[in-house]
Enzyme design. Structure first.
Site, PDB file in Angstrom:
ATOM      1  N   HIS A 229       0.830  -1.212  -0.014  1.00 30.89           N
ATOM      2  CA  HIS A 229      -0.069   0.015  -0.279  1.00 30.89           C
ATOM      3  C   HIS A 229       0.752   1.264  -0.139  1.00 30.89           C
ATOM      4  O   HIS A 229       1.561   1.338  -0.939  1.00 30.89           O
ATOM      5  CB  HIS A 229      -1.048  -0.086   1.221  1.00 30.89           C
ATOM      6  CG  HIS A 229      -2.081   0.805   1.307  1.00 30.89           C
ATOM      7  ND1 HIS A 229      -2.279   1.852   0.277  1.00 30.89           N
ATOM      8  CD2 HIS A 229      -3.026   1.257   2.155  1.00 30.89           C
ATOM      9  CE1 HIS A 229      -3.387   2.549   0.596  1.00 30.89           C
ATOM     10  NE2 HIS A 229      -3.943   1.962   1.889  1.00 30.89           N
ATOM     11  N   HIS A 270      -1.845  -2.079  -9.585  1.00 34.42           N
ATOM     12  CA  HIS A 270      -2.949  -1.580  -8.741  1.00 34.42           C
ATOM     13  C   HIS A 270      -4.076  -2.304  -8.484  1.00 34.42           C
ATOM     14  O   HIS A 270      -4.562  -2.928  -9.593  1.00 34.42           O
ATOM     15  CB  HIS A 270      -3.373  -0.206  -9.163  1.00 34.42           C
ATOM     16  CG  HIS A 270      -3.960   0.589  -8.172  1.00 34.42           C
ATOM     17  ND1 HIS A 270      -5.275   0.668  -8.044  1.00 34.42           N
ATOM     18  CD2 HIS A 270      -3.537   1.729  -7.534  1.00 34.42           C
ATOM     19  CE1 HIS A 270      -5.613   1.629  -6.992  1.00 34.42           C
ATOM     20  NE2 HIS A 270      -4.465   2.124  -6.654  1.00 34.42           N
ATOM     21  N   ASP A 328       3.073   5.665  -6.713  1.00 35.16           N
ATOM     22  CA  ASP A 328       4.170   5.365  -5.902  1.00 35.16           C
ATOM     23  C   ASP A 328       5.317   5.389  -6.486  1.00 35.16           C
ATOM     24  O   ASP A 328       6.599   5.544  -6.111  1.00 35.16           O
ATOM     25  CB  ASP A 328       4.119   4.176  -4.853  1.00 35.16           C
ATOM     26  CG  ASP A 328       2.831   4.442  -3.868  1.00 35.16           C
ATOM     27  OD1 ASP A 328       2.063   3.626  -3.831  1.00 35.16           O
ATOM     28  OD2 ASP A 328       3.007   5.424  -3.166  1.00 35.16           O
TER      29      ASP A 328
HETATM   30  C1  SDX Z   1      -1.390   2.097  -3.525  1.00 32.77           C
HETATM   31  O1  SDX Z   1      -6.075   0.906  -3.284  1.00 32.77           O
HETATM   32  C2  SDX Z   1      -5.421   2.209  -3.492  1.00 32.77           C
HETATM   33  O2  SDX Z   1      -6.166   3.001  -3.983  1.00 32.77           O
HETATM   34  C3  SDX Z   1      -4.036   2.398  -3.087  1.00 32.77           C
HETATM   35  C4  SDX Z   1      -3.490   3.664  -3.609  1.00 32.77           C
HETATM   36  C5  SDX Z   1      -3.977   4.635  -2.702  1.00 32.77           C
HETATM   37  O3  SDX Z   1      -4.169   5.911  -3.261  1.00 32.77           O
HETATM   38  O4  SDX Z   1      -4.427   4.456  -1.744  1.00 32.77           O
HETATM   39  O5  SDX Z   1      -3.606   3.648  -4.840  1.00 32.77           O
HETATM   40  C6  SDX Z   1      -1.902   3.445  -3.156  1.00 32.77           C
HETATM   41  O6  SDX Z   1      -1.320   1.366  -2.532  1.00 32.77           O
HETATM   42  C7  SDX Z   1      -0.869   1.876  -4.708  1.00 32.77           C
HETATM   43  C8  SDX Z   1      -0.290   0.675  -4.855  1.00 32.77           C
HETATM   44  C9  SDX Z   1       1.321   0.331  -4.406  1.00 32.77           C
HETATM   45  N1  SDX Z   1       1.862  -0.894  -4.238  1.00 32.77           N
HETATM   46  C10 SDX Z   1       2.823  -1.103  -5.063  1.00 32.77           C
HETATM   47  O7  SDX Z   1       3.218  -0.382  -6.045  1.00 32.77           O
HETATM   48  C11 SDX Z   1       3.238  -2.570  -4.753  1.00 32.77           C
HETATM   49  C12 SDX Z   1       3.508  -3.236  -5.898  1.00 32.77           C
HETATM   50  N2  SDX Z   1       2.115  -3.746  -6.421  1.00 32.77           N
HETATM   51  C13 SDX Z   1       1.657  -4.882  -6.311  1.00 32.77           C
HETATM   52  O8  SDX Z   1       2.006  -5.295  -4.738  1.00 32.77           O
HETATM   53  C14 SDX Z   1       0.465  -5.189  -6.764  1.00 32.77           C
HETATM   54  O9  SDX Z   1       0.249  -4.556  -7.935  1.00 32.77           O
HETATM   55  C15 SDX Z   1      -0.725  -4.653  -5.981  1.00 32.77           C
HETATM   56  C16 SDX Z   1      -0.547  -5.291  -4.333  1.00 32.77           C
HETATM   57  C17 SDX Z   1      -0.708  -3.089  -5.920  1.00 32.77           C
HETATM   58  C18 SDX Z   1      -1.991  -5.071  -6.592  1.00 32.77           C
HETATM   59  O10 SDX Z   1      -1.825  -6.584  -6.341  1.00 32.77           O
HETATM   60  P1  SDX Z   1      -2.769  -7.558  -7.128  1.00 32.77           P
HETATM   61  O11 SDX Z   1      -4.237  -7.200  -6.435  1.00 32.77           O
HETATM   62  O12 SDX Z   1      -2.299  -8.899  -7.097  1.00 32.77           O
HETATM   63  O13 SDX Z   1      -2.995  -7.026  -8.660  1.00 32.77           O
HETATM   64  P2  SDX Z   1      -3.604  -7.851  -9.879  1.00 32.77           P
HETATM   65  O14 SDX Z   1      -4.589  -8.609  -9.412  1.00 32.77           O
HETATM   66  O15 SDX Z   1      -4.151  -6.638 -10.652  1.00 32.77           O
HETATM   67  O16 SDX Z   1      -2.579  -8.654 -10.374  1.00 32.77           O
HETATM   68  C19 SDX Z   1      -2.458  -9.018 -11.704  1.00 32.77           C
HETATM   69  C20 SDX Z   1      -1.289 -10.092 -11.992  1.00 32.77           C
HETATM   70  C21 SDX Z   1      -1.107 -10.781 -10.747  1.00 32.77           C
HETATM   71  O17 SDX Z   1      -0.584 -12.145 -11.398  1.00 32.77           O
HETATM   72  P3  SDX Z   1      -1.452 -13.532 -11.673  1.00 32.77           P
HETATM   73  O18 SDX Z   1      -2.102 -13.915 -10.515  1.00 32.77           O
HETATM   74  O19 SDX Z   1      -2.662 -13.180 -12.728  1.00 32.77           O
HETATM   75  O20 SDX Z   1      -0.483 -14.618 -12.194  1.00 32.77           O
HETATM   76  O21 SDX Z   1      -0.159  -9.349 -12.034  1.00 32.77           O
HETATM   77  C22 SDX Z   1       0.759  -9.640 -11.036  1.00 32.77           C
HETATM   78  C23 SDX Z   1      -0.104 -10.195  -9.987  1.00 32.77           C
HETATM   79  O22 SDX Z   1       0.579 -11.576  -9.382  1.00 32.77           O
HETATM   80  N3  SDX Z   1       1.331  -8.356 -10.507  1.00 32.77           N
HETATM   81  C24 SDX Z   1       2.388  -8.181 -10.599  1.00 32.77           C
HETATM   82  C25 SDX Z   1       2.791  -6.758  -9.787  1.00 32.77           C
HETATM   83  N4  SDX Z   1       1.533  -6.392  -9.447  1.00 32.77           N
HETATM   84  C26 SDX Z   1       0.707  -7.452  -9.737  1.00 32.77           C
HETATM   85  N5  SDX Z   1       3.655  -8.827 -11.005  1.00 32.77           N
HETATM   86  C27 SDX Z   1       4.935  -8.097 -10.939  1.00 32.77           C
HETATM   87  N6  SDX Z   1       4.886  -6.836 -10.248  1.00 32.77           N
HETATM   88  C28 SDX Z   1       3.843  -6.122  -9.910  1.00 32.77           C
HETATM   89  N7  SDX Z   1       4.149  -5.243  -9.268  1.00 32.77           N
END
Ligand code: SDX
Length: 388
Positions: A229, A270, A328
């Site tokens: 987050h 996201h 971020d």
């Molecule tokens: C914020 O919610 C909000 O609004 C939050 C926020 C706010 O203003 O409050 O916007 C602020 O928290 C932004 C996010 C910051 N976090 C990061 O940058 C950390 C890196 N990002 C990941 O941890 C991830 O993207 C999440 C946690 C943000 C979202 O994860 P999800 O829910 O798993 O994302 P998804 O379902 O869209 O993923 C799709 C696929 C998945 O693979 P499969 O299961 O389909 O095989 O993409 C993969 C994920 O594993 N994936 C990534 C990735 N993020 C998702 N692979 C590599 N690198 C990444 N960053």
């Protein structure tokens, strides 16, 4: 068999959470605050005006804006009892731990005079929160540096005041101060609110029990701290520094695509945006402006970030997974250029987001509400008798 707990942040007690504050269209990369697009607010508004908008639903008149800014200034000094708590931490205490404790301590300072049912009391609480978050952020920084606190200066605007309390900018060139203050204000503004993200849902859920609003905000700070987050901005800088050179990017992109490798590209992806995070676009422009104004346009970390972004936006895997840079990805580069320590990046996120947390809390308690009670899908044992 293991039970598991699912919690849909939009579902609270008997009805889905309704809100008029912020609208997100994740597929189109749209973010509106009370109907105004974030890029227009970033260009024409400032943080305190956006605070007023989020809290009151309309942009303020000139007089309303001046009064709001004066009230925030009037309530920006932190009570000595909280200063003592901050001084009690070790020098290497993580600043998010300090912030969470300090904001919770505000509940102790103001509990007797906080009346959730009173509009006037809620208004004063908003002034105290918005006024004291930057003061607390600066105090946490000064404590960790082993330096004396610098008091809020009523002659300085919001972001300038934060920079002065943190770095003592009196002797700095006015031009540099102006560039840094504008960048700081935009960072606060871009982080102000984001609908039902994990930390805002936490504030709503804890606030729905009728607890003290500062205590509910402290719960939001705890949630924001995580690297998935708000902690991602700190994680992005650590990742860029670990990558170290544009030559190593391909290795890290491969790691991010490897399902067996827990490495994630910090600052990408996201829960809602499956398109460019509109805040990231504005943040990228601010990063370019600040670094060129400071003569840092050849900053190696910026070069790695830009190359990483280009590769990720062209890579089939990221396109297919709809992974784009989020808020971020660039914010840390600006904060590093300003001189904010990496471990304090999420403190800045929390300072900007405090108004969003509060606006959602205020929206909830200003109308009839029930305590949130998320449900689960029980997958454990059915009833069985204790062995005779
Ligand atoms: C914020 O919610 C909000 O609004 C939050 C926020 C706010 O203003 O409050 O916007 C602020 O928290 C932004 C996010 C910051 N976090 C990061 O940058 C950390 C890196 N990002 C990941 O941890 C991830 O993207 C999440 C946690 C943000 C979202 O994860 P999800 O829910 O798993 O994302 P998804 O379902 O869209 O993923 C799709 C696929 C998945 O693979 P499969 O299961 O389909 O095989 O993409 C993969 C994920 O594993 N994936 C990534 C990735 N993020 C998702 N692979 C590599 N690198 C990444 N960053």
């Amino acid at each position: 068999k293991k039970g598991f707990f699912t919690y849909d942040p939009g579902f609270m007690s008997t009805a889905p959470c309704e809100s008029k504050i912020t609208f997100i269209d994740g597929a189109k990369g749209v973010l509106l605050h009370r109907g105004y697009p974030i890029d227009q607010l970033a260009e024409h508004s400032d943080y305190l005006e956006t605070c007023y908008l989020l809290l009151n639903g309309e942009l303020p008149s000139k007089e309303q804006k001046a009064t709001f800014a004066d009230e925030v200034k009037k309530h920006s000094k932190v009570d000595d009892s909280v200063a003592q708590i901050i001084k009690g931490f070790s020098r290497n205490a993580h600043p998010m731990a300090i912030m969470g404790s300090a904001v919770n301590a505000l509940a102790a300072v103001y509990h007797e005079e906080t009346d959730i049912t009173s509009e006037e009391s809620r208004r004063v609480t908003a002034y105290r929160l918005i006024g004291q978050m930057p003061t607390l952020a600066a105090m946490a920084h000064k404590h960790r540096q082993g330096e004396e606190f610098i008091a809020p200066d009523a002659d300085l605007a919001y972001a300038e005041n934060y920079l002065n309390m943190t770095f003592g900018t009196a002797g700095q060139s006015p031009k540099v101060n102006q560039v840094l203050a504008k960048a700081m204000d935009r960072i606060f503004l871009l982080h102000a609110d984001h609908e039902q993200n994990a930390s805002t849902s936490t504030v709503r859920l804890s606030g729905s029990s009728g607890t003290n609003p500062f205590a509910a905000i402290a719960a939001g700070i705890a949630t924001l701290w995580g690297p998935a987050h708000g902690g991602a901005n700190e994680a992005v800088l650590n990742m860029l520094e670990e990558i170290g050179s544009v030559d190593n990017i391909d290795t890290y992109v491969a790691k991010a695509k490897d399902k067996n490798d827990p490495f994630r590209l910090m600052g990408f992806g996201h829960r809602v945006y499956k398109n460019f995070d509109p805040r990231a676009k504005v943040m990228k422009q601010a990063a370019d402006e600040v670094l060129s104004e400071l003569g840092l346009e050849n900053d190696p970390l910026l070069a790695i970030a830009k190359r990483l972004e280009k590769i990720a936006l062209e890579d089939e895997y990221f396109i297919q997974k709809k992974l784009y840079p989020n808020v971020d990805f660039y914010s840390g580069i600006i904060m590093k250029a300003i001189g904010i320590p990496t471990e304090a990046f999420t403190v800045i996120f929390a300072t900007g987001r405090a108004v969003g947390w509060y606006a959602h809390w205020q929206e909830m308690v200003s109308a009839p509400y029930k305590i949130g009670r998320p449900r689960q899908l029980y997958t454990g044992y059915s009833k069985r008798d204790y062995p005779a």
